[in-house]
Design a protein around this motif. Sequence first.
Motif, PDB file in Angstrom:
ATOM      1  N   ASP A   1      13.014  24.031  10.681  1.00  0.00           N
ATOM      2  CA  ASP A   1      14.094  24.905   9.920  1.00  0.00           C
ATOM      3  C   ASP A   1      13.882  24.921   8.347  1.00  0.00           C
ATOM      4  N   THR A   2      12.974  24.317   7.802  1.00  0.00           N
ATOM      5  CA  THR A   2      12.914  24.070   6.320  1.00  0.00           C
ATOM      6  C   THR A   2      11.352  24.683   5.826  1.00  0.00           C
ATOM      7  N   SER A   3      11.447  25.084   4.411  1.00  0.00           N
ATOM      8  CA  SER A   3      10.274  25.115   3.833  1.00  0.00           C
ATOM      9  C   SER A   3       9.419  24.015   3.575  1.00  0.00           C
ATOM     10  N   ALA A   4       8.376  23.860   2.938  1.00  0.00           N
ATOM     11  CA  ALA A   4       7.521  22.756   2.628  1.00  0.00           C
ATOM     12  C   ALA A   4       8.345  22.030   1.618  1.00  0.00           C
ATOM     13  N   SER A   5       9.241  22.447   0.900  1.00  0.00           N
ATOM     14  CA  SER A   5       9.802  21.929  -0.528  1.00  0.00           C
ATOM     15  C   SER A   5      10.645  21.104   0.076  1.00  0.00           C
ATOM     16  N   VAL A   6      11.393  20.996   1.270  1.00  0.00           N
ATOM     17  CA  VAL A   6      12.594  20.325   1.811  1.00  0.00           C
ATOM     18  C   VAL A   6      12.141  18.934   2.236  1.00  0.00           C
ATOM     19  N   VAL A   7      12.534  17.893   2.089  1.00  0.00           N
ATOM     20  CA  VAL A   7      12.265  16.651   2.738  1.00  0.00           C
ATOM     21  C   VAL A   7      13.599  16.197   3.434  1.00  0.00           C
ATOM     22  N   LEU A   8      13.660  15.967   4.733  1.00  0.00           N
ATOM     23  CA  LEU A   8      14.734  15.474   5.541  1.00  0.00           C
ATOM     24  C   LEU A   8      14.817  14.047   5.706  1.00  0.00           C
TER      25      LEU A   8
ATOM     26  N   ALA B   1      13.549  19.581  -2.638  1.00  0.00           N
ATOM     27  CA  ALA B   1      14.958  19.472  -2.200  1.00  0.00           C
ATOM     28  C   ALA B   1      14.876  18.306  -1.340  1.00  0.00           C
ATOM     29  N   LEU B   2      15.948  17.567  -1.296  1.00  0.00           N
ATOM     30  CA  LEU B   2      16.091  16.320  -0.201  1.00  0.00           C
ATOM     31  C   LEU B   2      17.438  16.401   0.368  1.00  0.00           C
TER      32      LEU B   2
END
Length: 333
Positions: free
Chosen positions: A287-294, A266-267
């Motif tokens: 605030d995010t899991s390792a699957s999320v890119v900000l 997820a981006l």
Amino acid sequence: MTHGDGFPYRAPWWLPGGNPQTLWAALVARRHFGPAPRWRRSRWSTPDGDFVDVDESLHASDSQAPLLVLFHGLEGSSASQYAVAFADFAAAHGLAYAVPHFRGCSGELNHAPRAYHSGDFAEIDWILRRFATENPDRPLLAVGVSLGGNALMRWAGEMGQEAQQRVRAIASVCSPLDLAAGGCAIGRGFNRLVYTRMFMRSMVPKALQKLEQHPGLFDREALLAARDLYEFDNLFTAPLHGFRDTADYWARASAKPVLQRIRVPALALNARNDPFVPAASLPGPQDTSASVVLWQPPQGGHVGFPVSQGPFGLPGHVRAMPEAVGNWLLAHL
């Protein structure tokens, strides 16, 4: 991880600030390099006896090419500048492309005594399930813009591991992942004068039509007196969709609290000068899991990201953002 260099956006020198970047992109900038998209509309019957209108782009794609699904923003549609720009990206890259409309956003009022809201992850789930069923040979990618992105991220958080059975990757663009912060920002100053008025001009007449359909649904005079989205949500959006009031709606529909539960790539792209989404409210890596890119570039506005073009840079185009986001999604096939 948090950074702006995944999309190293630089605003044209002649568009300083979030509001000019937002408004220029929406009103003036070029949306497509190829031909304008042509659509085929399908009407899907929902499980509760209502309907959703889905626009599919008619450009050619291989029968096993990925399908990119776009969830639009507040009062958006397949005609929104970002929806057209993503259609252009899809055509250029040989992807199938579809824009499902949230209820009441396709130009025709929906039947049920409800509309749509920022945390409508059950609707997102039903729509993605149907796309997956109807396109078994196509890998699915999904992008949500503004409200649609919050709902999509909310869906991914709620689904956890199961989201991987539907989609390969998702992205949110300029989404108010903390709805209370975004709601407060849009209710103040220039935002209140320009954007709030624009949204209310579209939303209030539709709500009044909904009242004609379903007499007694809410207090007509109170709605006519509403001057901002907080008051509108308190009278209409929150009670119609099972929330106690605006504060309850904004708290329970926000995606930020569930970003740590996302298990599909997820981006989340947010410009730090977005007039609707305060930079202080944006998620950080904690605030995010390792699957999320900000991706949080300093410039871009709200679904703006206009780019100069030609010798004088006018009117520019908005294809750079779909290119960056679309290529990130394609990299996760």
